[in-house]
Design an enzyme around this catalytic site. Structure first.
Site, PDB file in Angstrom:
ATOM      1  N   ARG A  34       0.708  -1.239  -0.096  1.00  6.10           N
ATOM      2  CA  ARG A  34       0.004  -0.008   0.004  1.00  6.10           C
ATOM      3  C   ARG A  34       0.967   1.246  -0.036  1.00  6.10           C
ATOM      4  NH1 ARG A  34      -2.582  -3.177   3.722  1.00  6.10           N
ATOM      5  NH2 ARG A  34      -4.645  -4.224   2.727  1.00  6.10           N
ATOM      6  N   LYS A  67       3.093  11.060 -11.242  1.00  2.00           N
ATOM      7  CA  LYS A  67       2.395  10.159 -12.095  1.00  2.00           C
ATOM      8  C   LYS A  67       2.868   8.897 -12.362  1.00  2.00           C
ATOM      9  CE  LYS A  67      -1.095  12.689 -14.565  1.00  2.00           C
ATOM     10  NZ  LYS A  67      -1.389  13.215 -16.269  1.00  2.00           N
ATOM     11  N   GLU A  78       8.999  16.961 -25.680  1.00  2.00           N
ATOM     12  CA  GLU A  78       8.318  17.610 -24.506  1.00  2.00           C
ATOM     13  C   GLU A  78       8.677  18.852 -24.007  1.00  2.00           C
ATOM     14  OE1 GLU A  78       5.701  15.672 -23.297  1.00  2.00           O
ATOM     15  OE2 GLU A  78       5.732  13.817 -23.027  1.00  2.00           O
ATOM     16  N   LYS A  88       7.136  22.475 -14.922  1.00  2.00           N
ATOM     17  CA  LYS A  88       6.264  21.425 -14.625  1.00  2.00           C
ATOM     18  C   LYS A  88       6.001  21.444 -12.991  1.00  2.00           C
ATOM     19  CE  LYS A  88       4.961  16.610 -14.948  1.00  2.00           C
ATOM     20  NZ  LYS A  88       5.347  15.381 -15.442  1.00  2.00           N
ATOM     21  N   GLU A 140      -4.596  16.663 -11.010  1.00  2.00           N
ATOM     22  CA  GLU A 140      -5.279  16.647 -12.377  1.00  2.00           C
ATOM     23  C   GLU A 140      -6.435  16.952 -12.155  1.00  2.00           C
ATOM     24  OE1 GLU A 140      -3.062  14.941 -15.810  1.00  2.00           O
ATOM     25  OE2 GLU A 140      -5.093  14.661 -16.809  1.00  2.00           O
ATOM     26  N   ARG A 160      -3.314  21.321 -14.323  1.00  2.00           N
ATOM     27  CA  ARG A 160      -2.292  20.383 -14.651  1.00  2.00           C
ATOM     28  C   ARG A 160      -2.526  19.656 -16.062  1.00  2.00           C
ATOM     29  NH1 ARG A 160       0.996  15.545 -10.975  1.00  2.00           N
ATOM     30  NH2 ARG A 160       1.935  14.623 -12.672  1.00  2.00           N
ATOM     31  N   ASN A 183      -0.935  17.946 -20.667  1.00  2.00           N
ATOM     32  CA  ASN A 183      -1.364  17.001 -21.798  1.00  2.00           C
ATOM     33  C   ASN A 183      -1.714  17.484 -23.136  1.00  2.00           C
ATOM     34  OD1 ASN A 183      -1.834  14.956 -19.859  1.00  2.00           O
ATOM     35  ND2 ASN A 183      -3.958  15.560 -19.418  1.00  2.00           N
ATOM     36  N   HIS A 191      -0.993  15.151 -26.156  1.00  2.00           N
ATOM     37  CA  HIS A 191      -1.186  13.819 -25.650  1.00  2.00           C
ATOM     38  C   HIS A 191      -2.127  13.109 -26.190  1.00  2.00           C
ATOM     39  CE1 HIS A 191       2.509  15.038 -23.482  1.00  2.00           C
ATOM     40  NE2 HIS A 191       2.709  13.847 -22.968  1.00  2.00           N
ATOM     41  N   HIS A 246      -1.152   9.776 -27.549  1.00  2.00           N
ATOM     42  CA  HIS A 246      -1.240   8.514 -27.224  1.00  2.00           C
ATOM     43  C   HIS A 246      -1.868   7.625 -27.980  1.00  2.00           C
ATOM     44  CE1 HIS A 246      -0.827   9.880 -22.456  1.00  2.00           C
ATOM     45  NE2 HIS A 246       0.126   9.630 -23.081  1.00  2.00           N
ATOM     46  N   HIS A 257       7.440   8.329 -27.825  1.00  2.00           N
ATOM     47  CA  HIS A 257       6.425   9.226 -27.060  1.00  2.00           C
ATOM     48  C   HIS A 257       6.531  10.661 -27.318  1.00  2.00           C
ATOM     49  CE1 HIS A 257       3.693  10.630 -23.769  1.00  2.00           C
ATOM     50  NE2 HIS A 257       4.843  11.389 -23.382  1.00  2.00           N
TER      51      HIS A 257
HETATM   52  P1  NAD Z   1      12.219   5.289 -22.376  1.00  2.00           P
HETATM   53  O1  NAD Z   1      12.031   5.059 -20.671  1.00  2.00           O
HETATM   54  O2  NAD Z   1      11.658   3.981 -23.209  1.00  2.00           O
HETATM   55  O3  NAD Z   1      13.785   5.440 -22.807  1.00  2.00           O
HETATM   56  C1  NAD Z   1      14.216   5.516 -24.053  1.00  2.00           C
HETATM   57  C2  NAD Z   1      15.533   4.675 -24.512  1.00  2.00           C
HETATM   58  O4  NAD Z   1      16.629   4.961 -23.914  1.00  2.00           O
HETATM   59  C3  NAD Z   1      15.115   3.233 -23.978  1.00  2.00           C
HETATM   60  O5  NAD Z   1      15.601   2.300 -24.873  1.00  2.00           O
HETATM   61  C4  NAD Z   1      16.124   3.331 -22.733  1.00  2.00           C
HETATM   62  O6  NAD Z   1      16.466   2.157 -22.306  1.00  2.00           O
HETATM   63  C5  NAD Z   1      17.183   4.145 -23.247  1.00  2.00           C
HETATM   64  N1  NAD Z   1      17.970   4.791 -22.385  1.00  2.00           N
HETATM   65  C6  NAD Z   1      17.736   5.551 -21.127  1.00  2.00           C
HETATM   66  N2  NAD Z   1      18.684   6.137 -20.551  1.00  2.00           N
HETATM   67  C7  NAD Z   1      19.662   6.106 -21.214  1.00  2.00           C
HETATM   68  C8  NAD Z   1      21.066   6.671 -21.176  1.00  2.00           C
HETATM   69  N3  NAD Z   1      21.283   7.513 -20.466  1.00  2.00           N
HETATM   70  N4  NAD Z   1      21.898   6.267 -22.289  1.00  2.00           N
HETATM   71  C9  NAD Z   1      21.290   5.441 -23.455  1.00  2.00           C
HETATM   72  N5  NAD Z   1      20.045   4.702 -23.451  1.00  2.00           N
HETATM   73  C10 NAD Z   1      19.172   5.253 -22.301  1.00  2.00           C
HETATM   74  O7  NAD Z   1      11.493   6.295 -22.968  1.00  2.00           O
HETATM   75  P2  NAD Z   1      11.392   8.012 -22.459  1.00  2.00           P
HETATM   76  O8  NAD Z   1      11.192   8.782 -23.600  1.00  2.00           O
HETATM   77  O9  NAD Z   1      12.347   8.222 -21.328  1.00  2.00           O
HETATM   78  O10 NAD Z   1       9.919   7.833 -21.449  1.00  2.00           O
HETATM   79  C11 NAD Z   1       8.685   7.849 -22.145  1.00  2.00           C
HETATM   80  C12 NAD Z   1       7.718   7.016 -21.174  1.00  2.00           C
HETATM   81  O11 NAD Z   1       7.534   8.180 -20.342  1.00  2.00           O
HETATM   82  C13 NAD Z   1       6.510   6.905 -21.884  1.00  2.00           C
HETATM   83  O12 NAD Z   1       5.981   5.700 -21.517  1.00  2.00           O
HETATM   84  C14 NAD Z   1       5.638   7.991 -21.195  1.00  2.00           C
HETATM   85  O13 NAD Z   1       4.114   7.673 -20.977  1.00  2.00           O
HETATM   86  C15 NAD Z   1       6.156   8.145 -19.903  1.00  2.00           C
HETATM   87  N6  NAD Z   1       5.909   9.549 -19.324  1.00  2.00           N
HETATM   88  C16 NAD Z   1       5.566   9.974 -18.202  1.00  2.00           C
HETATM   89  C17 NAD Z   1       5.259  11.036 -17.642  1.00  2.00           C
HETATM   90  C18 NAD Z   1       4.766  11.121 -16.079  1.00  2.00           C
HETATM   91  O14 NAD Z   1       4.534  12.323 -15.800  1.00  2.00           O
HETATM   92  N7  NAD Z   1       4.879   9.942 -15.633  1.00  2.00           N
HETATM   93  C19 NAD Z   1       5.549  11.968 -18.605  1.00  2.00           C
HETATM   94  C20 NAD Z   1       5.911  11.908 -19.784  1.00  2.00           C
HETATM   95  C21 NAD Z   1       6.287  10.687 -20.280  1.00  2.00           C
HETATM   96 MG    MG Z   2       4.451  12.938 -22.076  1.00  2.00          MG
END
Ligand code: NAD
Ligand code: MG
Length: 358
Positions: free
Chosen positions: A118, A140, A182, A224, A234, A238, A242, A245, A249, A261
């Site tokens: 939890r 999030k 982003e 942010k 949200e 907030r 999006n 998005h 998505h 993304h």
């Molecule tokens: P990701 O986590 O897939 O990372 C991108 C790629 O880079 C992956 O292959 C990863 O293994 C690799 N990688 C990571 N760090 C590295 C480094 N330092 N050197 C070499 N390779 C590296 O993608 P992302 O773009 O970081 O994140 C996208 C995700 O984030 C989506 O699922 C999205 O929904 C989520 N997201 C969440 C929020 C939130 O508020 N929680 C906001 C925006 C996006």
């Molecule tokens: Mg995003």
């Protein structure tokens, strides 16, 4: 070089420490005392940074959990893999999880922390530009359901966000640019002067100039933080985060993650600008301005014709933000003037997607 920001919420307060060449956890040491640590990462990041991070926790009982890479693994199996590791090593609520990776690892680790017994503590150590400027901040957490992105999740705030900007040196250029998608989003939402800053510093950003990157990360975390502090769960402003998005998505899932993304968000912002102009909310220049900046970072501005507008629209209808079949979208009155538009109709959305498809 180091910058520290703080985020203050009704029931949480935590630092965002942005360092140019290390993960600095020195301020957390007293709090970490006697805690077991589980570092969650993935198969790509582990060989690069896991040993360094495990070293940081010398003197603690420390374990690691290495997930498969990719959005297709942002699912219940990976979540269970983390919980299984916590169970095997008998972690309890007073121990701590650490995410080491991109947004996927951050979101999955956060949700494992939210759901184990939890709710246990976690620290974000984001290693992609996208996760450093967006995903690691704000609480999030979650993972995907076959029906859509991030359908399973919770709001659960980390104890700290520890950024080492040097990790960006190993990031593939395509991933770096997706992160810029982003960053451009913040300019569209409520930071028109940041649009100018991004344009002026375009070359330094691409060259990964250390000082400029630090400023980029700190600015985005600040933008942010401001929105999350006003509206943690949200219920209001907030939602502006999006921008791009709801389209994005749908494009991610319809294309089976052909688009990253940040790339899908780039396309989504262009569509939002096109729709806004069609509804006479803003001038057509806004789409052009966004396109200019997105293209400078090799981000897509037109959707591939393999993904028909009708299919994208259909997928948008299963989004979390659809209320009684009325689309709730973030649209633009100008650069830096995003607002929440209720009740946008299917026809107008379809036209906008088509106008942004090859
Ligand atoms: P990701 O986590 O897939 O990372 C991108 C790629 O880079 C992956 O292959 C990863 O293994 C690799 N990688 C990571 N760090 C590295 C480094 N330092 N050197 C070499 N390779 C590296 O993608 P992302 O773009 O970081 O994140 C996208 C995700 O984030 C989506 O699922 C999205 O929904 C989520 N997201 C969440 C929020 C939130 O508020 N929680 C906001 C925006 C996006
Ligand atoms: Mg995003």
């Amino acid at each position: 070089m180091q910058t520290q920001l703080n985020i203050t919420l009704p029931n949480a307060q935590y630092p965002i420490i942005i360092d140019s060449d290390q993960f600095d956890i020195s301020d957390l040491r007293p709090w970490l005392k006697d805690k077991k640590v589980m570092v969650v990462t993935n198969e790509i990041v582990a060989p690069l940074y896991l040993a360094d991070v495990l070293n940081l926790f010398e003197g603690h009982v420390v374990h690691s959990c290495v997930l498969k890479d990719g959005e297709q693994h942002k699912n219940s199996s990976s979540w269970l893999q983390i919980l299984d590791a916590l169970a095997v090593h008998r972690f309890n609520r007073s121990d701590v999880l650490v995410s080491l990776g991109g947004g996927i690892v951050c979101d999955m680790t956060g949700f494992a922390a939210a759901s184990w017994m939890r709710g246990m503590s976690f620290i974000q150590m984001p290693t992609t530009l996208l996760s450093q400027i967006d995903a690691s901040v704000g609480g999030k957490t979650g993972f995907n359901h076959p029906q859509g992105k991030n359908m399973i999740g919770a709001f659960h705030q980390p104890k700290a966000v520890i950024i080492n900007a040097k990790t960006l040196a190993t990031l593939p250029v395509r991933e770096f640019n997706a992160g810029i998608g982003e960053a451009i989003k913040y300019a569209g939402i409520n930071q028109p002067t940041f649009y100018a800053w991004l344009s002026e510093n375009m070359h330094a950003i691409k060259a990964q100039n250390q000082k400029v990157l630090m400023e980029l990360i700190a600015s985005c975390c600040q933008f942010k933080t401001q929105l999350v502090e006003q509206d943690e769960k949200e219920q209001g402003v907030r939602a502006l985060l999006n921008l791009g998005h709801t389209f994005g998505h749908a494009i991610e899932t319809v294309s089976d993650y052909h688009y990253l993304h940040g790339e899908a968000v780039a396309l989504g912002m262009v569509m939002a600008a096109e729709l806004s102009a069609n509804l006479r909310l803003c001038s057509a220049d806004i789409r052009k301005m966004l396109e200019n900046l997105l293209q400078a970072f090799d981000l897509p501005i037109m959707l591939d014709a393999d993904y028909p507008a009708e299919v994208v629209l259909q997928r948008m209808k299963s989004d979390k933000k659809v209320i009684n079949d009325h689309h709730r979208l973030i649209l633009l009155k100008g650069m830096g003037q995003a607002f929440i538009a209720e009740g946008v109709n299917d026809h107008d959305i379809l036209q906008a997607i088509k106008a942004c498809t090859y």
